[in-house]
Design a protein around this motif. Structure first.
Motif, PDB file in Angstrom:
ATOM      1  N   GLU A  68       0.822  -1.212   0.000  1.00 63.34           N
ATOM      2  CA  GLU A  68       0.000   0.000   0.000  1.00 63.34           C
ATOM      3  C   GLU A  68       0.856   1.263   0.000  1.00 63.34           C
ATOM      4  O   GLU A  68       0.599   2.188  -0.781  1.00 63.34           O
ATOM      5  N   PHE A  73      -0.852   3.565  -2.700  1.00 64.00           N
ATOM      6  CA  PHE A  73      -1.073   4.958  -2.307  1.00 64.00           C
ATOM      7  C   PHE A  73      -0.409   5.946  -3.272  1.00 64.00           C
ATOM      8  O   PHE A  73      -1.038   6.946  -3.650  1.00 64.00           O
ATOM      9  N   LEU A  76      -2.557   6.201  -6.338  1.00 63.25           N
ATOM     10  CA  LEU A  76      -3.774   6.968  -6.063  1.00 63.25           C
ATOM     11  C   LEU A  76      -3.491   8.462  -5.968  1.00 63.25           C
ATOM     12  O   LEU A  76      -4.276   9.268  -6.463  1.00 63.25           O
ATOM     13  N   ARG A  77      -2.384   8.820  -5.356  1.00 58.61           N
ATOM     14  CA  ARG A  77      -2.047  10.247  -5.255  1.00 58.61           C
ATOM     15  C   ARG A  77      -1.843  10.869  -6.637  1.00 58.61           C
ATOM     16  O   ARG A  77      -2.158  12.036  -6.845  1.00 58.61           O
ATOM     17  N   CYS A  80      -5.840  10.518  -8.426  1.00 58.66           N
ATOM     18  CA  CYS A  80      -7.051  11.095  -7.823  1.00 58.66           C
ATOM     19  C   CYS A  80      -7.213  12.557  -8.178  1.00 58.66           C
ATOM     20  O   CYS A  80      -6.246  13.264  -8.436  1.00 58.66           O
ATOM     21  N   ASP A  84     -11.959  14.063  -4.973  1.00 61.52           N
ATOM     22  CA  ASP A  84     -11.939  12.762  -4.286  1.00 61.52           C
ATOM     23  C   ASP A  84     -11.605  12.918  -2.807  1.00 61.52           C
ATOM     24  O   ASP A  84     -11.939  12.053  -2.000  1.00 61.52           O
ATOM     25  N   LEU A  86      -8.947  12.504  -1.102  1.00 60.60           N
ATOM     26  CA  LEU A  86      -8.327  11.281  -0.592  1.00 60.60           C
ATOM     27  C   LEU A  86      -7.002  11.533   0.126  1.00 60.60           C
ATOM     28  O   LEU A  86      -6.559  10.681   0.894  1.00 60.60           O
ATOM     29  N   VAL A  89      -7.170  11.079   3.889  1.00 61.34           N
ATOM     30  CA  VAL A  89      -7.415   9.675   4.241  1.00 61.34           C
ATOM     31  C   VAL A  89      -6.130   8.871   4.091  1.00 61.34           C
ATOM     32  O   VAL A  89      -5.760   8.089   4.978  1.00 61.34           O
ATOM     33  N   LEU A  90      -5.418   9.054   2.963  1.00 61.22           N
ATOM     34  CA  LEU A  90      -4.171   8.320   2.744  1.00 61.22           C
ATOM     35  C   LEU A  90      -3.124   8.707   3.784  1.00 61.22           C
ATOM     36  O   LEU A  90      -2.374   7.838   4.265  1.00 61.22           O
ATOM     37  N   GLU A 145     -10.181   1.274   4.454  1.00 57.58           N
ATOM     38  CA  GLU A 145      -9.571   0.978   3.147  1.00 57.58           C
ATOM     39  C   GLU A 145     -10.584   0.358   2.194  1.00 57.58           C
ATOM     40  O   GLU A 145     -10.624   0.726   1.008  1.00 57.58           O
ATOM     41  N   VAL A 149     -10.862   3.695   0.090  1.00 53.83           N
ATOM     42  CA  VAL A 149      -9.684   3.638  -0.780  1.00 53.83           C
ATOM     43  C   VAL A 149      -9.903   2.736  -1.993  1.00 53.83           C
ATOM     44  O   VAL A 149      -9.664   3.158  -3.135  1.00 53.83           O
ATOM     45  N   ALA A 153      -9.927   3.674  -5.948  1.00 51.12           N
ATOM     46  CA  ALA A 153      -8.909   3.053  -6.798  1.00 51.12           C
ATOM     47  C   ALA A 153      -9.555   2.408  -8.022  1.00 51.12           C
ATOM     48  O   ALA A 153      -9.046   2.530  -9.144  1.00 51.12           O
TER      49      ALA A 153
END
Length: 186
Positions: A68, A73, A76-77, A80, A84, A86, A89-90, A145, A149, A153
């Motif tokens: 992750e 992660f 996703l960064r 996103c 979002d 996020l 959260v991440l 998650e 998440v 994703a």
């Protein structure tokens, strides 16, 4: 007589579907939590179960955190959108990963002590609390998650991202995936 594992192994082919693989890995963490609570509340030392927990905490859990932190992660960064929301959260999950590994080391030490002394953790209130709190924290972490998440994703990651994620998850476990998506070596 040794029983079969209480924490199910992942089907090898699932590595080709990395988000489903991570979801299934979260299910394995839930099985771990059930096992931790069982061992932590037992007044008879559950030797096989304790060793299964130790194996998971020493090997599977650190790999999952790396999966992750180093792969999911960052992808996703990059993918996103601001809507979002996020990042926070991440960030919180990353901080929890650090704490999770510290908690795992504490639990490992408690299990090793219980095995060395031949005394079940359930005899001691503080040990029971340690086991119960670990399981509670881990369940909350995985729920976040799974609920936040992984759905984002599924929405944001590209086919190329997912292929790359599969290759990296497999490589971390000593499995070489060929470009056609077949497992080449283990």
């Amino acid at each position: 007589m040794t029983q079969s594992p209480r924490i199910e192994p992942l089907p090898p082919g699932l590595i080709h579907e990395p988000l489903n693989w991570l979801f299934a890995e979260h299910y394995r963490h839930r099985q771990l939590c059930q096992l931790i609570e069982r061992v932590g509340n037992a007044t008879v030392l559950l030797n096989d179960e304790a060793h299964e927990i130790l194996d998971f905490l020493r090997h599977d859990m650190p790999l999952h955190v790396i999966d992750e932190e180093d792969d999911l992660f960052p992808l996703l960064r990059r993918r996103c959108q601001p809507a979002d929301e996020l990042d926070a959260v991440l960030g919180a999950l990353s901080a929890e990963h650090h704490d999770d590994l510290d908690r795992a080391r504490t639990l490992i030490a408690a299990l090793e002590r219980a095995l060395a002394e031949g005394r079940a953790p359930g005899h001691d209130r503080e040990s029971r609390r340690l086991f119960t709190e670990f399981a509670l924290h881990e369940r909350r972490h995985i729920a976040l998650e799974n609920a936040v998440v992984l759905p984002i994703a599924r929405l944001r990651l590209t086919a190329a991202d997912l292929r790359s994620l599969s290759i990296r998850l497999a490589a971390r476990r000593g499995v070489l995936l060929d470009p056609e998506g077949d497992e080449a070596a283990s």
